[in-house]
Design a protein around this motif. Structure first.
Motif, PDB file in Angstrom:
ATOM      1  N   ALA A  59     -26.085  -2.186 -12.503  1.00 63.94           N
ATOM      2  CA  ALA A  59     -25.196  -0.992 -13.067  1.00 63.94           C
ATOM      3  C   ALA A  59     -24.612  -1.477 -14.476  1.00 63.94           C
ATOM      4  CB  ALA A  59     -23.981  -0.890 -11.899  1.00 63.94           C
ATOM      5  N   ARG A  60     -23.982  -2.777 -14.686  1.00 68.12           N
ATOM      6  CA  ARG A  60     -23.334  -2.926 -16.005  1.00 68.12           C
ATOM      7  C   ARG A  60     -24.253  -2.673 -16.987  1.00 68.12           C
ATOM      8  NH1 ARG A  60     -22.109  -8.074 -16.430  1.00 68.12           N
ATOM      9  NH2 ARG A  60     -22.875  -8.464 -14.272  1.00 68.12           N
ATOM     10  N   ALA A  61     -25.447  -3.164 -16.837  1.00 69.24           N
ATOM     11  CA  ALA A  61     -26.605  -2.822 -17.929  1.00 69.24           C
ATOM     12  C   ALA A  61     -26.890  -1.536 -18.286  1.00 69.24           C
ATOM     13  CB  ALA A  61     -27.790  -3.476 -17.335  1.00 69.24           C
ATOM     14  N   LEU A  70     -18.901   0.166  -8.260  1.00 74.91           N
ATOM     15  CA  LEU A  70     -18.518  -0.322  -6.863  1.00 74.91           C
ATOM     16  C   LEU A  70     -19.289   0.579  -5.853  1.00 74.91           C
ATOM     17  CD1 LEU A  70     -16.586  -1.095  -5.071  1.00 74.91           C
ATOM     18  CD2 LEU A  70     -15.211   1.254  -5.084  1.00 74.91           C
ATOM     19  N   LEU A  71     -19.811   1.753  -6.292  1.00 72.02           N
ATOM     20  CA  LEU A  71     -20.780   2.294  -5.436  1.00 72.02           C
ATOM     21  C   LEU A  71     -22.025   1.795  -5.294  1.00 72.02           C
ATOM     22  CD1 LEU A  71     -21.259   4.798  -3.798  1.00 72.02           C
ATOM     23  CD2 LEU A  71     -22.041   6.089  -5.636  1.00 72.02           C
ATOM     24  N   ALA A  72     -22.651   1.367  -6.515  1.00 77.36           N
ATOM     25  CA  ALA A  72     -23.955   0.488  -6.505  1.00 77.36           C
ATOM     26  C   ALA A  72     -23.838  -0.741  -5.468  1.00 77.36           C
ATOM     27  CB  ALA A  72     -24.229   0.062  -8.017  1.00 77.36           C
ATOM     28  N   VAL A  73     -22.894  -1.687  -5.503  1.00 75.75           N
ATOM     29  CA  VAL A  73     -22.623  -2.753  -4.863  1.00 75.75           C
ATOM     30  C   VAL A  73     -22.461  -2.359  -3.535  1.00 75.75           C
ATOM     31  CG1 VAL A  73     -22.010  -4.044  -6.880  1.00 75.75           C
ATOM     32  CG2 VAL A  73     -20.335  -3.513  -5.297  1.00 75.75           C
ATOM     33  N   THR A  74     -21.879  -1.531  -2.958  1.00 73.55           N
ATOM     34  CA  THR A  74     -21.762  -1.336  -1.699  1.00 73.55           C
ATOM     35  C   THR A  74     -22.881  -0.737  -0.860  1.00 73.55           C
ATOM     36  OG1 THR A  74     -20.501   0.871  -2.199  1.00 73.55           O
ATOM     37  CG2 THR A  74     -19.009  -0.859  -1.694  1.00 73.55           C
ATOM     38  N   ARG A  75     -23.448   0.177  -1.613  1.00 74.34           N
ATOM     39  CA  ARG A  75     -24.735   0.501  -1.243  1.00 74.34           C
ATOM     40  C   ARG A  75     -25.643  -0.609  -1.219  1.00 74.34           C
ATOM     41  NH1 ARG A  75     -26.193   5.718  -5.205  1.00 74.34           N
ATOM     42  NH2 ARG A  75     -25.009   7.425  -4.022  1.00 74.34           N
ATOM     43  N   ALA A  76     -25.532  -1.690  -2.241  1.00 75.33           N
ATOM     44  CA  ALA A  76     -26.516  -2.759  -2.080  1.00 75.33           C
ATOM     45  C   ALA A  76     -26.227  -3.347  -0.876  1.00 75.33           C
ATOM     46  CB  ALA A  76     -26.343  -3.686  -3.109  1.00 75.33           C
ATOM     47  N   LEU A  77     -24.821  -3.485  -0.456  1.00 76.89           N
ATOM     48  CA  LEU A  77     -24.653  -4.529   0.673  1.00 76.89           C
ATOM     49  C   LEU A  77     -24.854  -3.799   2.093  1.00 76.89           C
ATOM     50  CD1 LEU A  77     -23.326  -6.755   1.854  1.00 76.89           C
ATOM     51  CD2 LEU A  77     -21.248  -5.633   2.097  1.00 76.89           C
ATOM     52  N   ARG A  78     -24.901  -2.191   2.003  1.00 75.59           N
ATOM     53  CA  ARG A  78     -25.190  -1.676   3.071  1.00 75.59           C
ATOM     54  C   ARG A  78     -26.859  -1.829   3.388  1.00 75.59           C
ATOM     55  NH1 ARG A  78     -27.274   3.833   4.493  1.00 75.59           N
ATOM     56  NH2 ARG A  78     -26.309   4.290   6.507  1.00 75.59           N
ATOM     57  N   ALA A 209     -11.868   6.072  -9.377  1.00 74.96           N
ATOM     58  CA  ALA A 209     -12.793   7.302  -8.863  1.00 74.96           C
ATOM     59  C   ALA A 209     -14.159   6.837  -9.012  1.00 74.96           C
ATOM     60  CB  ALA A 209     -12.538   8.335 -10.175  1.00 74.96           C
ATOM     61  N   VAL A 210     -14.851   7.263  -7.793  1.00 76.79           N
ATOM     62  CA  VAL A 210     -16.106   6.836  -7.643  1.00 76.79           C
ATOM     63  C   VAL A 210     -17.037   8.102  -7.836  1.00 76.79           C
ATOM     64  CG1 VAL A 210     -17.796   6.309  -5.525  1.00 76.79           C
ATOM     65  CG2 VAL A 210     -15.783   5.124  -5.958  1.00 76.79           C
ATOM     66  N   PRO A 211     -18.221   8.089  -8.402  1.00 79.77           N
ATOM     67  CA  PRO A 211     -18.935   9.333  -8.636  1.00 79.77           C
ATOM     68  C   PRO A 211     -19.228  10.086  -7.357  1.00 79.77           C
ATOM     69  CG  PRO A 211     -20.038   7.319  -9.707  1.00 79.77           C
ATOM     70  CD  PRO A 211     -18.790   7.044  -9.068  1.00 79.77           C
ATOM     71  N   SER A 212     -19.486  11.443  -7.469  1.00 76.47           N
ATOM     72  CA  SER A 212     -19.618  12.049  -5.937  1.00 76.47           C
ATOM     73  C   SER A 212     -21.074  12.604  -6.128  1.00 76.47           C
ATOM     74  CB  SER A 212     -18.774  13.473  -6.156  1.00 76.47           C
ATOM     75  OG  SER A 212     -19.272  14.053  -7.235  1.00 76.47           O
ATOM     76  N   ASP A 213     -21.682  12.432  -7.137  1.00 74.23           N
ATOM     77  CA  ASP A 213     -23.157  12.762  -7.329  1.00 74.23           C
ATOM     78  C   ASP A 213     -24.013  11.575  -6.735  1.00 74.23           C
ATOM     79  OD1 ASP A 213     -25.480  13.866 -10.140  1.00 74.23           O
ATOM     80  OD2 ASP A 213     -25.750  13.346  -7.934  1.00 74.23           O
ATOM     81  N   ARG A 214     -24.465  11.722  -5.561  1.00 75.37           N
ATOM     82  CA  ARG A 214     -25.626  10.672  -4.857  1.00 75.37           C
ATOM     83  C   ARG A 214     -26.683  10.046  -5.834  1.00 75.37           C
ATOM     84  NH1 ARG A 214     -27.455  10.832   0.159  1.00 75.37           N
ATOM     85  NH2 ARG A 214     -26.869   8.847   0.304  1.00 75.37           N
ATOM     86  N   THR A 215     -26.901  11.013  -7.076  1.00 77.75           N
ATOM     87  CA  THR A 215     -28.180  10.395  -7.541  1.00 77.75           C
ATOM     88  C   THR A 215     -27.730   9.598  -8.707  1.00 77.75           C
ATOM     89  OG1 THR A 215     -28.063  12.388  -9.018  1.00 77.75           O
ATOM     90  CG2 THR A 215     -29.454  12.598  -7.255  1.00 77.75           C
ATOM     91  N   THR A 216     -26.266   9.443  -9.038  1.00 76.06           N
ATOM     92  CA  THR A 216     -25.747   8.798 -10.032  1.00 76.06           C
ATOM     93  C   THR A 216     -26.039   7.191 -10.186  1.00 76.06           C
ATOM     94  OG1 THR A 216     -23.845  10.381 -10.151  1.00 76.06           O
ATOM     95  CG2 THR A 216     -23.572   8.354 -11.339  1.00 76.06           C
ATOM     96  N   VAL A 217     -26.277   6.699  -9.055  1.00 76.27           N
ATOM     97  CA  VAL A 217     -26.299   5.017  -9.020  1.00 76.27           C
ATOM     98  C   VAL A 217     -27.581   5.034  -8.439  1.00 76.27           C
ATOM     99  CG1 VAL A 217     -25.482   2.985  -8.430  1.00 76.27           C
ATOM    100  CG2 VAL A 217     -23.823   4.520  -9.122  1.00 76.27           C
ATOM    101  N   THR A 218     -28.543   4.009  -8.903  1.00 73.83           N
ATOM    102  CA  THR A 218     -29.763   3.633  -8.205  1.00 73.83           C
ATOM    103  C   THR A 218     -29.564   2.046  -8.011  1.00 73.83           C
ATOM    104  OG1 THR A 218     -30.846   5.527  -9.441  1.00 73.83           O
ATOM    105  CG2 THR A 218     -32.236   3.579  -8.540  1.00 73.83           C
ATOM    106  N   ILE A 219     -29.909   1.763  -6.855  1.00 78.07           N
ATOM    107  CA  ILE A 219     -29.972   0.411  -6.371  1.00 78.07           C
ATOM    108  C   ILE A 219     -31.403  -0.290  -6.600  1.00 78.07           C
ATOM    109  CG2 ILE A 219     -29.915  -1.502  -4.518  1.00 78.07           C
ATOM    110  CD1 ILE A 219     -27.696   0.627  -3.384  1.00 78.07           C
ATOM    111  N   THR A 220     -31.440  -1.445  -7.257  1.00 82.63           N
ATOM    112  CA  THR A 220     -32.567  -1.926  -7.594  1.00 82.63           C
ATOM    113  C   THR A 220     -32.679  -3.296  -6.980  1.00 82.63           C
ATOM    114  OG1 THR A 220     -32.089  -2.825  -9.757  1.00 82.63           O
ATOM    115  CG2 THR A 220     -33.352  -0.726  -9.644  1.00 82.63           C
ATOM    116  N   ASP A 221     -33.412  -3.593  -5.868  1.00 82.93           N
ATOM    117  CA  ASP A 221     -33.226  -5.050  -5.140  1.00 82.93           C
ATOM    118  C   ASP A 221     -34.707  -5.736  -5.386  1.00 82.93           C
ATOM    119  OD1 ASP A 221     -32.516  -7.257  -3.829  1.00 82.93           O
ATOM    120  OD2 ASP A 221     -32.090  -5.919  -1.924  1.00 82.93           O
TER     121      ASP A 221
END
Length: 221
Positions: A59-61, A70-78, A209-221
């Motif tokens: 996300a930082r990159a 925040l949304l990216a890391v919490t999604r990753a933990l989920r 403020a966390v983005p409301s658009d669910r496509t804003t953050v993509t998790i790569t693992d």
């Protein structure tokens, strides 16, 4: 064996039998069941935190805001929690009878709040936080370790930011417990979307403020 028996049913005899080993061979590595549980606890904390750290790095990159991070890391933990429910249960479920986690588990357990603290600290330094409407009353509520993890107590109007960050952290884990153990399936239509919503609501408590658009953050693992 953790998946099949649960942490409470895990024994050195069971591990030896499942692996076709002599009990003495297992005891040579893990003299007591608690030693084995401790190794599993440490692995679970490290593995879950690593998933969050990778998501934050990505996300930082990509130049994400603190809210998007925040949304990216919490999604990753989920995602990790649902993919590793036995390990999630080991570290966030009911305590294992007779087991007391030693000090060795503290640094790995601290990695998850450290990721959150790093994001909140970045948001504070970047001016991305909205000042709270009221501060925590009375004397400081924090242990020195929590203040150290965050890097000190911020100045007003964010002097209670660490306390609010702990609320965010506990809200995240509580939300995951509800979702992993199917406590919300009969009241929420889309649990993934609800997770994002709940994180956004919890983040409001620290002024982020966390983005409301669910496509804003993509998790790569």
């Amino acid at each position: 064996m953790l998946v099949k028996l649960g942490a409470g049913g895990l024994t050195l005899d069971a591990v030896a039998g499942d692996g076709g080993l002599a009990v003495a061979d297992v005891e040579a590595v893990f003299p007591h069941r608690d030693d084995l549980l401790t190794a599993l606890v440490i692995d679970a904390y490290d593995d879950s935190a690593a998933a969050m750290e990778r998501a934050d790095e990505a996300a930082r990159a990509a130049g994400a805001t603190a809210g998007a991070r925040l949304l990216a890391v919490t999604r990753a933990l989920r995602a990790w929690s649902f993919a590793n429910t036995a390990e999630f249960t080991l570290i966030y479920g009911s305590p294992v009878p007779g087991y007391h986690a030693p000090q060795d588990t503290v640094p790995p357990a601290s990695r998850t709040p450290a990721v959150l603290a790093g994001i909140v600290r970045s948001a504070l330094e970047a001016g991305e936080l909205t000042p709270p409407r009221r501060a925590v009353p009375g004397p400081p509520l924090l242990r020195p370790e929590a203040v150290e993890l965050f890097g000190g107590v911020p100045e007003a109007p964010f002097s209670d930011l660490v306390e609010r960050g702990i609320v965010l952290w506990s809200s995240l884990i509580g939300l995951l417990v509800f979702q992993v153990f199917s406590r919300t399936h009969d009241s929420v239509r889309d649990e993934s979307a609800y997770f994002d919503y709940a994180i956004a609501v919890a983040a409001e408590g620290i002024g982020l403020a966390v983005p409301s658009d669910r496509t804003t953050v993509t998790i790569t693992d």
